[in-house]
Write a protein that holds these residues in place. Structure first.
Motif, PDB file in Angstrom:
ATOM      1  N   UNK A   1       0.807  -1.225   0.000  1.00 30.49           N
ATOM      2  CA  UNK A   1       0.000   0.000   0.000  1.00 30.49           C
ATOM      3  C   UNK A   1       0.831   1.261   0.000  1.00 30.49           C
ATOM      4  N   UNK A   2       2.002   1.210   0.658  1.00 27.20           N
ATOM      5  CA  UNK A   2       2.831   2.412   0.776  1.00 27.20           C
ATOM      6  C   UNK A   2       3.407   2.840  -0.575  1.00 27.20           C
ATOM      7  N   UNK A   3       3.812   1.884  -1.380  1.00 20.19           N
ATOM      8  CA  UNK A   3       4.429   2.225  -2.672  1.00 20.19           C
ATOM      9  C   UNK A   3       3.469   3.003  -3.574  1.00 20.19           C
ATOM     10  N   UNK A   4       2.225   2.526  -3.792  1.00 25.79           N
ATOM     11  CA  UNK A   4       1.297   3.331  -4.612  1.00 25.79           C
ATOM     12  C   UNK A   4       0.980   4.688  -4.001  1.00 25.79           C
ATOM     13  N   UNK A   5       0.891   4.779  -2.672  1.00 25.85           N
ATOM     14  CA  UNK A   5       0.608   6.061  -2.036  1.00 25.85           C
ATOM     15  C   UNK A   5       1.734   7.046  -2.316  1.00 25.85           C
ATOM     16  N   UNK A   6       2.982   6.575  -2.218  1.00 24.86           N
ATOM     17  CA  UNK A   6       4.131   7.447  -2.518  1.00 24.86           C
ATOM     18  C   UNK A   6       4.099   7.891  -3.976  1.00 24.86           C
ATOM     19  N   UNK A   7       3.777   6.973  -4.886  1.00 23.47           N
ATOM     20  CA  UNK A   7       3.714   7.316  -6.315  1.00 23.47           C
ATOM     21  C   UNK A   7       2.608   8.332  -6.570  1.00 23.47           C
ATOM     22  N   UNK A   8       1.440   8.127  -5.963  1.00 25.17           N
ATOM     23  CA  UNK A   8       0.329   9.060  -6.144  1.00 25.17           C
ATOM     24  C   UNK A   8       0.671  10.448  -5.595  1.00 25.17           C
ATOM     25  N   UNK A   9       1.427  10.490  -4.487  1.00 25.77           N
ATOM     26  CA  UNK A   9       1.815  11.775  -3.916  1.00 25.77           C
ATOM     27  C   UNK A   9       2.913  12.450  -4.729  1.00 25.77           C
TER      28      UNK A   9
END
Length: 528
Positions: A483-491
């Motif tokens: 979950x953290x990887x997509x959140x970082x990419x989206x941010x």
């Protein structure tokens, strides 16, 4: 009696954490698993320290440093109560352990005290991990006297006693109410989940109140914070006043209430302890069996029914693996109540926006998938599965399918609430449907894949498998990383359309599931 308590507590803790096996086994693979468990614990401790440090720094920067001990103390009390109420019945009133210990030359008081002490040690370690970063930051920025550290050490040692005693009473009441019911496991599960929902509802109500009264709190934040803590958990304020202002009277009040409540409960419980253990562990058999019409099922259907029966037979198993699903529903309900702009404040991670909501929603049920300990829960009955003519694929998907079946109602309710709250367009609607569904499938499959490689069959207490096994912790960390990887990419790439990143996430997650299910992969022990 002190020696009896020490030996019984040592035995209980070593069995609970699997330390006996780690210290005395000659199997290199088990040694490696133990080392991996230690590495994961260090990683989780580091994450907790960072989060607590950020919270403490925020309070100190706002000029509310005196409330740092109170806020952290209240957080420790809530965590201790929340986690202890799940395991109080299984650890404190374990009939099988009691039957093994009572023939020994030990007193009932020593048995009870050792059970409490084994829970207390784990709860105290949790309290130290939460309090220590905040106390360190407070000491650096506020430069208090030596009394702060002396009172702080004493307070941290006794902090878990009161919430642990309250949680033990609640756990005992839940177990006692359901002990004589015909479906006592199901009744215990329902009562525990209702209790958890009440706690989460209260937390959400507090978050909504803080959001709506933000201006007032900014104007008079200290008074509001003190009022909230006093209304929820007054001992946290006593501890804070003792540490920040050197009030020995408040410290004495805090210690008196904590130790007095624990001692009173111990003495009240002692005369009835053996009978309670036997009654809570008893099974009532009825002589009204009637042969009915037999029905044939498919192999997969039969295996799913078998998994369901095993699942609902353990209160600890169900209540711990359903917390993520309940949080998913509460998150969707909170979005409906306070709007999408308050998501970050609600979950305690500033910067979370509505474009990250599908990912956050999908990660929650994967925090503790039931498949992460589905193989280990077979225990000493695993030989029965080795005699069945079933393939690895049938075994795998029976466990994964049950995980998805249990998650499905929570997923549907969450989606309906979000559609009502957000009224999304077609692209956002597809993201809200597909991304959480992909995460549910991924977390269920990866949890089983991890448990395949790290099974624990020689457990004495279900709590060790569900809450403290390496496969459960690694499954949680894998889900968080996914979950953290997509959140970082989206941010990091706000200009990229949400649907592109969400589509990539779905493809990667389902691709990983497909790879894990390829023929020739690692097999479950004893299957073909």
């Amino acid at each position: 009696m002190t020696r009896q308590i020490r030996l019984l507590t040592k035995l209980s803790l070593r069995g609970l954490f699997g330390l006996n096996e780690f210290f005395y086994t000659k199997d290199r693979r088990k040694k490696m698993k133990g080392c991996l468990m230690g590495v994961m614990w260090v990683f989780l401790i580091g994450m907790l320290a960072v989060y607590v440090g950020m919270l403490s720094y925020g309070l100190l920067a706002l000029g509310l440093g005196d409330f740092v001990p109170a806020v952290l103390g209240m957080a420790v009390a809530a965590l201790v109560f929340f986690f202890t109420v799940f395991k109080a019945g299984a650890v404190l009133f374990d009939r099988r352990a009691f039957e093994k210990e009572i023939p020994l030359p030990v007193t009932v008081r020593a048995v009870i005290f050792s059970r409490f002490l084994s829970m207390y040690v784990t709860d105290m370690l949790l309290g130290v991990l939460v309090m220590l970063p905040g106390m360190a930051l407070y000491g650096i920025m506020e430069r208090p006297g030596l009394a702060f550290y002396g009172y702080g050490i004493v307070a941290v040692i006794f902090l878990p006693l009161l919430p642990m005693t309250a949680a033990s009473i609640a756990g005992a009441l839940i177990a006692g109410v359901t002990a004589r019911w015909r479906k006592k496991n199901l009744a215990g599960i329902l009562l525990t989940l209702v209790f958890v929902c009440a706690i989460l509802a209260g937390s959400m109500r507090m978050s909504v109140m803080e959001e709506s009264q933000l201006i007032e709190m900014m104007q008079d934040m200290a008074l509001q914070l003190e009022r909230q803590i006093r209304g929820i958990y007054p001992p946290a304020l006593w501890m804070a006043e003792a540490m920040a202002r050197g009030s020995i009277g408040k410290l004495a009040l805090f210690l008196g209430v904590s130790v007095g409540t624990f001692a009173a409960f111990l003495e009240i419980l002692r005369p009835f302890y053996g009978k309670i253990c036997m009654l809570l562990g008893a099974n009532e058999a009825k002589g009204n069996y009637r042969m009915k019409e037999l029905h044939a099922r498919s192999v997969l259907g039969s295996l799913i029914e078998r998994e369901w029966r095993r699942y609902v037979s353990s209160t600890v198993y169900v209540t711990n693996t359903l917390v993520g699903q309940i949080l998913m529903v509460f998150l969707a309900g909170a979005v409906l109540v306070i709007g999408k702009d308050g998501i970050g404040a609600l979950i305690g991670i500033p910067g979370i926006t509505d474009r990250m909501l599908p990912v956050v929603l999908g990660v929650l049920p994967g925090m503790m998938p039931m498949t992460a300990c589905a193989v280990s829960m077979e225990g000493r009955q695993w030989w029965m599965m080795q005699t069945l003519p079933v393939s690895r694929r049938e075994m795998v998907w029976s466990k994964v399918a049950l995980n998805l079946i249990v998650t499905a109602p929570f997923y549907v309710v969450s989606e309906v609430l979000l559609f009502i709250a957000l009224r999304p367009g077609w692209t956002k609607m597809l993201s809200l449907i597909a991304v959480p569904a992909a995460y549910c499938v991924f977390s269920a499959r990866v949890g089983l894949a991890i448990n395949e490689r790290m099974p624990v069959f020689d457990w004495e207490n279900e709590t060790r498998v569900v809450k403290q096994s390496a496969s459960s912790m690694l499954s949680m960390l894998t889900d968080m990383a996914a979950g953290l990887i997509p959140i970082v990419v989206l941010a990091a790439f706000p200009a990229v359309p949400d649907i592109w990143i969400h589509a990539a996430v779905v493809c990667v997650l389902l691709g990983a599931v497909w790879i894990m299910d390829l023929p020739g992969g690692e097999r479950l022990p004893g299957t073909t």
